[in-house]
Design a protein around this motif. Structure first.
Motif, PDB file in Angstrom:
ATOM      1  N   ARG A 455       0.858  -1.191   0.000  1.00  0.00           N
ATOM      2  CA  ARG A 455       0.000   0.000   0.000  1.00  0.00           C
ATOM      3  C   ARG A 455       0.891   1.237   0.000  1.00  0.00           C
ATOM      4  NH1 ARG A 455      -3.917   0.999   5.012  1.00  0.00           N
ATOM      5  NH2 ARG A 455      -4.155   3.246   4.792  1.00  0.00           N
ATOM      6  N   PRO A 456       1.256   1.714  -1.200  1.00  0.00           N
ATOM      7  CA  PRO A 456       2.226   2.819  -1.301  1.00  0.00           C
ATOM      8  C   PRO A 456       1.806   4.100  -0.593  1.00  0.00           C
ATOM      9  CG  PRO A 456       1.925   1.733  -3.418  1.00  0.00           C
ATOM     10  CD  PRO A 456       0.885   1.182  -2.514  1.00  0.00           C
ATOM     11  N   ASP A 457       0.498   4.306  -0.394  1.00  0.00           N
ATOM     12  CA  ASP A 457       0.039   5.555   0.209  1.00  0.00           C
ATOM     13  C   ASP A 457      -0.165   5.445   1.724  1.00  0.00           C
ATOM     14  OD1 ASP A 457      -2.097   3.826   0.086  1.00  0.00           O
ATOM     15  OD2 ASP A 457      -3.555   5.361  -0.483  1.00  0.00           O
ATOM     16  N   ALA A 458       0.258   4.328   2.325  1.00  0.00           N
ATOM     17  CA  ALA A 458       0.038   4.126   3.760  1.00  0.00           C
ATOM     18  C   ALA A 458       0.858   5.121   4.579  1.00  0.00           C
ATOM     19  CB  ALA A 458       0.398   2.695   4.153  1.00  0.00           C
ATOM     20  N   ASP A 459       0.234   5.704   5.618  1.00  0.00           N
ATOM     21  CA  ASP A 459       0.966   6.638   6.479  1.00  0.00           C
ATOM     22  C   ASP A 459       1.609   5.883   7.645  1.00  0.00           C
ATOM     23  OD1 ASP A 459      -1.109   6.035   8.220  1.00  0.00           O
ATOM     24  OD2 ASP A 459      -2.159   7.937   7.909  1.00  0.00           O
ATOM     25  N   GLU A 460       2.314   6.594   8.478  1.00  0.00           N
ATOM     26  CA  GLU A 460       3.049   5.997   9.587  1.00  0.00           C
ATOM     27  C   GLU A 460       2.119   5.226  10.527  1.00  0.00           C
ATOM     28  OE1 GLU A 460       7.212   6.124  11.149  1.00  0.00           O
ATOM     29  OE2 GLU A 460       6.245   6.810   9.314  1.00  0.00           O
ATOM     30  N   ALA A 461       0.962   5.809  10.823  1.00  0.00           N
ATOM     31  CA  ALA A 461       0.024   5.162  11.743  1.00  0.00           C
ATOM     32  C   ALA A 461      -0.457   3.826  11.184  1.00  0.00           C
ATOM     33  CB  ALA A 461      -1.155   6.090  12.015  1.00  0.00           C
ATOM     34  N   ALA A 462      -0.736   3.787   9.875  1.00  0.00           N
ATOM     35  CA  ALA A 462      -1.207   2.546   9.249  1.00  0.00           C
ATOM     36  C   ALA A 462      -0.126   1.477   9.278  1.00  0.00           C
ATOM     37  CB  ALA A 462      -1.648   2.829   7.816  1.00  0.00           C
ATOM     38  N   LEU A 463       1.110   1.879   9.060  1.00  0.00           N
ATOM     39  CA  LEU A 463       2.210   0.911   9.086  1.00  0.00           C
ATOM     40  C   LEU A 463       2.343   0.281  10.473  1.00  0.00           C
ATOM     41  CD1 LEU A 463       4.994   2.792   7.058  1.00  0.00           C
ATOM     42  CD2 LEU A 463       3.427   1.032   6.234  1.00  0.00           C
ATOM     43  N   TRP A 464       2.327   1.115  11.513  1.00  0.00           N
ATOM     44  CA  TRP A 464       2.485   0.580  12.860  1.00  0.00           C
ATOM     45  C   TRP A 464       1.272  -0.237  13.296  1.00  0.00           C
ATOM     46  CZ3 TRP A 464       6.947  -0.152  14.760  1.00  0.00           C
ATOM     47  CH2 TRP A 464       7.987   0.732  14.493  1.00  0.00           C
ATOM     48  N   ALA A 465       0.085   0.137  12.840  1.00  0.00           N
ATOM     49  CA  ALA A 465      -1.107  -0.640  13.182  1.00  0.00           C
ATOM     50  C   ALA A 465      -1.006  -2.049  12.595  1.00  0.00           C
ATOM     51  CB  ALA A 465      -2.355   0.065  12.657  1.00  0.00           C
ATOM     52  N   ALA A 466      -0.554  -2.151  11.331  1.00  0.00           N
ATOM     53  CA  ALA A 466      -0.391  -3.466  10.700  1.00  0.00           C
ATOM     54  C   ALA A 466       0.694  -4.276  11.401  1.00  0.00           C
ATOM     55  CB  ALA A 466      -0.055  -3.288   9.215  1.00  0.00           C
ATOM     56  N   LEU A 467       1.784  -3.627  11.790  1.00  0.00           N
ATOM     57  CA  LEU A 467       2.860  -4.336  12.487  1.00  0.00           C
ATOM     58  C   LEU A 467       2.404  -4.834  13.851  1.00  0.00           C
ATOM     59  CD1 LEU A 467       5.806  -1.948  11.533  1.00  0.00           C
ATOM     60  CD2 LEU A 467       5.607  -4.351  10.861  1.00  0.00           C
ATOM     61  N   ASP A 468       1.622  -4.041  14.539  1.00  0.00           N
ATOM     62  CA  ASP A 468       1.119  -4.471  15.850  1.00  0.00           C
ATOM     63  C   ASP A 468       0.172  -5.657  15.708  1.00  0.00           C
ATOM     64  OD1 ASP A 468       2.595  -2.570  17.182  1.00  0.00           O
ATOM     65  OD2 ASP A 468       0.982  -1.068  17.192  1.00  0.00           O
ATOM     66  N   ARG A 469      -0.682  -5.626  14.698  1.00  0.00           N
ATOM     67  CA  ARG A 469      -1.608  -6.751  14.481  1.00  0.00           C
ATOM     68  C   ARG A 469      -0.842  -8.027  14.159  1.00  0.00           C
ATOM     69  NH1 ARG A 469      -5.852  -4.776  10.082  1.00  0.00           N
ATOM     70  NH2 ARG A 469      -6.946  -6.712  10.621  1.00  0.00           N
ATOM     71  N   ALA A 470       0.350  -7.875  13.535  1.00  0.00           N
ATOM     72  CA  ALA A 470       1.163  -9.042  13.180  1.00  0.00           C
ATOM     73  C   ALA A 470       2.164  -9.405  14.265  1.00  0.00           C
ATOM     74  CB  ALA A 470       1.883  -8.769  11.857  1.00  0.00           C
ATOM     75  N   ALA A 471       2.037  -8.820  15.467  1.00  0.00           N
ATOM     76  CA  ALA A 471       2.943  -9.102  16.588  1.00  0.00           C
ATOM     77  C   ALA A 471       4.379  -8.783  16.231  1.00  0.00           C
ATOM     78  CB  ALA A 471       2.807 -10.560  17.037  1.00  0.00           C
ATOM     79  N   ALA A 472       4.590  -7.696  15.481  1.00  0.00           N
ATOM     80  CA  ALA A 472       5.929  -7.295  15.043  1.00  0.00           C
ATOM     81  C   ALA A 472       6.408  -6.058  15.790  1.00  0.00           C
ATOM     82  CB  ALA A 472       5.937  -7.043  13.538  1.00  0.00           C
ATOM     83  N   GLY A 473       6.057  -5.956  17.066  1.00  0.00           N
ATOM     84  CA  GLY A 473       6.481  -4.809  17.858  1.00  0.00           C
ATOM     85  C   GLY A 473       7.975  -4.744  18.085  1.00  0.00           C
ATOM     86  N   PHE A 474       8.692  -5.852  17.790  1.00  0.00           N
ATOM     87  CA  PHE A 474      10.148  -5.847  17.974  1.00  0.00           C
ATOM     88  C   PHE A 474      10.823  -4.753  17.128  1.00  0.00           C
ATOM     89  CE2 PHE A 474       9.552  -8.356  14.172  1.00  0.00           C
ATOM     90  CZ  PHE A 474      10.644  -8.032  13.378  1.00  0.00           C
ATOM     91  N   ILE A 475      10.156  -4.292  16.067  1.00  0.00           N
ATOM     92  CA  ILE A 475      10.751  -3.279  15.184  1.00  0.00           C
ATOM     93  C   ILE A 475      10.985  -1.975  15.952  1.00  0.00           C
ATOM     94  CG2 ILE A 475      10.314  -1.874  13.118  1.00  0.00           C
ATOM     95  CD1 ILE A 475       8.875  -4.322  11.963  1.00  0.00           C
ATOM     96  N   ARG A 476      10.156  -1.711  16.950  1.00  0.00           N
ATOM     97  CA  ARG A 476      10.342  -0.482  17.751  1.00  0.00           C
ATOM     98  C   ARG A 476      11.673  -0.499  18.499  1.00  0.00           C
ATOM     99  NH1 ARG A 476       4.661  -0.952  18.169  1.00  0.00           N
ATOM    100  NH2 ARG A 476       3.589   1.008  17.612  1.00  0.00           N
ATOM    101  N   ARG A 477      12.187  -1.688  18.758  1.00  0.00           N
ATOM    102  CA  ARG A 477      13.433  -1.792  19.517  1.00  0.00           C
ATOM    103  C   ARG A 477      14.672  -1.758  18.621  1.00  0.00           C
ATOM    104  NH1 ARG A 477      10.108  -5.782  21.741  1.00  0.00           N
ATOM    105  NH2 ARG A 477      11.299  -7.453  20.744  1.00  0.00           N
ATOM    106  N   LEU A 478      14.475  -1.789  17.310  1.00  0.00           N
ATOM    107  CA  LEU A 478      15.615  -1.729  16.386  1.00  0.00           C
ATOM    108  C   LEU A 478      16.160  -0.304  16.342  1.00  0.00           C
ATOM    109  CD1 LEU A 478      14.206  -3.874  13.419  1.00  0.00           C
ATOM    110  CD2 LEU A 478      15.819  -4.595  15.191  1.00  0.00           C
ATOM    111  N   PRO A 479      17.472  -0.109  16.253  1.00  0.00           N
ATOM    112  CA  PRO A 479      18.048   1.250  16.256  1.00  0.00           C
ATOM    113  C   PRO A 479      17.484   2.145  15.156  1.00  0.00           C
ATOM    114  CG  PRO A 479      19.769  -0.395  16.516  1.00  0.00           C
ATOM    115  CD  PRO A 479      18.510  -1.145  16.227  1.00  0.00           C
TER     116      PRO A 479
END
Length: 576
Positions: A455-479
């Motif tokens: 989804r090329p037009d996705a904003d920051e909030a949409a990206l993080w919402a999809a990552l949270d639904r996929a249990a990918a919160g580890f990305i927040r801990r990456l530098p």
């Protein structure tokens, strides 16, 4: 051209050259004729500079017999030595400017042609149907898009330079005829005889170049296979075993390269001997047999020296063309083959509101292959979670490809709310489908770039919402967070991390149908529980097809399609 090589016939090279010339004309348009005009001007100025040498030689006292062109001698007397030399210098400056303009125009056209050929090959690959595309060897396609396209561009460069040399030949011959038609006729006859002597050598060189191109392509594919399977080779301890095959291919390439070099060296040696013999014969014939003036003979020698130079250049250009022509031929044949496997034009996508129905669906990978699926009638209800189960080899992945619109069933039909899933509608349907494979794939780019593919037009909030639904919160801990480079195929991340990012990408797409192929197989129990909880929340909102062996994923489903072996037996279908 397929990955196997074909023997080259004597006329094959000329046919391929004809194809290349037509292709260049289509790509270049008017620019080709601009280059042709520059080449013609070069030839005319070159001829004029040679005519100017005659009065200069006369003024230097090299006369002897009466000159054949007395008007040139008269012009020299009128101008004087200083005037004649000044004009000659001015002509040389004009010639240098034309050479520069011609070289730059040729370079630009060669680069543009290479870009055009690469684009056409890339587009042909991307437009192929999946049934044909999955049979491609990725290393061979990558080699064609890089090395072989570059070699085809070099063929165009040599072709244009050969044209510029060929244009100069009639101009130089016309100047030579002005001095002595007989001398020119004899020299031309000897030159044509030399060309006849060289033709068999050139045919041999073309055949060896074809073999070299095929060996080069095979070695590139072998290298790609070795690197892709390096982990398995190390686990099996089979490095030395594969090294035998690798170095056998290296030896094949080495022999082909040596044979090709020998053929070109042999042709060059014969060509040099012929040129030397012709030059010696020309001096004897002009002075002793024809009694020409010294200035005439020297001018003719300069003219035929240029002609010999042009002939040598033409031979060299032709040898270079012969060397790289098989690469162009390979790319040309690949484009034709891939275009023949192109998918139909896209139509309006069907919308899934009620159910996706399979009626008597069967699939064979080839007419002689056993049926992967046969006689399957089933239903995937909309906005529900359906489990697709069965032992390995039962056709689960094949059925997923059919449901996603990647391939069309060999027999039977697929309907979405009563609309057949075929032709351009099948292509459009894929835009409404998201897929999470068992072996998740990420491009060598940032996490953000991989997500935005969906989804090329996705904003920051949409990206993080999809990552949270996929249990990918580890990305927040990456530098670097979303700007983290994942490496080739996501190699800098663990299997579970890749799988969660790929699932987030699928959820970001908000598809009509979400297909998960063992999408939780690389996750630990805690991460799997999070993802299953997110998928459970999709029931009633999105149609989900889960290919599963693990009981937790199967328990998530409200509907089940259970494939059995052999495929002729009926599948168990229905709600759980």
């Amino acid at each position: 051209m397929t990955e196997t090589s074909r023997p080259a016939s004597p006329s094959a090279g000329l046919r391929v050259v004809g194809d290349l010339i037509r292709d260049v004309l289509v790509v270049s348009g008017p620019r080709f004729w601009g280059i042709a005009v520059l080449a013609s001007l070069l030839a005319l100025v070159q001829g004029g500079s040679l005519l100017l040498l005659h009065p200069i030689l006369t003024l230097l006292g090299l006369t002897g017999a009466p000159p054949k062109l007395p008007f040139l001698a008269a012009a020299g007397q009128a101008l004087g030595l200083s005037g004649a030399l000044a004009i000659y210098l001015a002509v040389a400056l004009v010639l240098a400017g034309l050479v520069y303009a011609h070289s730059l125009a040729v370079l630009r056209l060669v680069i543009d042609y290479g870009d055009s050929l690469r684009r056409r090959l890339y587009d042909a690959v991307m437009a192929m149907g999946w049934a044909a595309a999955r049979g491609l060897r990725p290393a061979a396609v990558a080699h064609s898009l890089t090395a072989e396209v570059s070699q085809a561009g070099w063929a165009v460069d040599q072709l244009l330079r050969a044209f510029a040399s060929a244009v100069q030949v009639p101009v130089l011959l016309a100047v030579a005829v002005m001095f002595s038609p007989l001398f020119t006729a004899l020299a031309l006859a000897v030159g044509l005889g030399g060309v006849a002597v060289l033709m068999p050598l050139n045919r041999r060189a073309y055949a060896l170049s074809t073999r070299f191109a095929a060996s080069n392509r095979a070695l590139s594919a072998e290298v790609a296979d070795e690197l892709a399977g390096l982990r398995i080779l190390k686990v099996l301890g089979a490095e030395r075993l594969r090294a035998v095959a690798f170095f056998a291919q290296v030896e094949t390439l080495r022999r082909a390269q040596i044979d090709q070099a020998r053929a070109f060296a042999r042709a060059g040696r014969v060509q040099t001997l012929l040129a030397t013999a012709i030059a010696a014969g020309a001096v004897w014939a002009g002075v002793e047999a024809m009694g020409l003036a010294v200035a005439d003979v020297l001018t003719l020698l300069l003219i035929f020296g240029r002609l010999a130079q042009m002939a040598l250049r033409l031979q060299d250009h032709w040898r270079q063309i012969v060397r790289v022509l098989p690469f162009y031929e390979a790319v040309r044949d690949q484009i034709r083959t891939y275009r023949a496997e192109a998918e139909p034009p896209i139509e309006t996508a069907p919308v899934l509101r009620t159910a996706l129905r399979l009626v008597g669906v069967g699939y064979q990978y080839s007419p002689s292959a056993p049926w992967a699926i046969r006689g399957l009638t089933a239903e995937i209800p909309a906005r529900r979670i359906t489990a697709l189960t069965g032992p390995s080899g039962a056709g689960k992945s094949t059925l997923a490809d059919i449901v996603m619109g990647l391939t069309e069933a060999t027999e039977g039909a697929v309907f979405i709310d009563g609309r057949p899933l075929s032709g351009g509608a099948r292509i459009a349907w894929r835009r409404r489908v998201a897929y999470v494979p068992q072996d998740p794939f990420l491009f060598h780019d940032t996490i953000r770039a991989n997500l935005l593919l969906a989804r090329p037009d996705a904003d920051e909030a949409a990206l993080w919402a999809a990552l949270d639904r996929a249990a990918a919160g580890f990305i927040r801990r990456l530098p670097n967070g979303l700007e983290t480079l994942v490496g080739e195929r996501g190699a800098r991340l663990s299997g579970g991390e890749r799988q969660r990012i790929v699932l987030a990408r699928a959820l970001l797409q908000d598809p009509d149908l979400l297909v998960l192929d063992e999408a939780t197989s690389a996750l630990d129990n805690a991460a799997e529980a999070q993802i299953l909880e997110a998928l459970q929340a999709l029931s009633g909102q999105m149609t989900v097809l889960v290919i599963a062996h693990r009981s937790a994923s199967i328990a998530l489903a409200e509907h089940r399609i259970d494939l059995t072996i052999p495929s002729e037996e009926p599948a168990r279908v229905g709600p759980l």
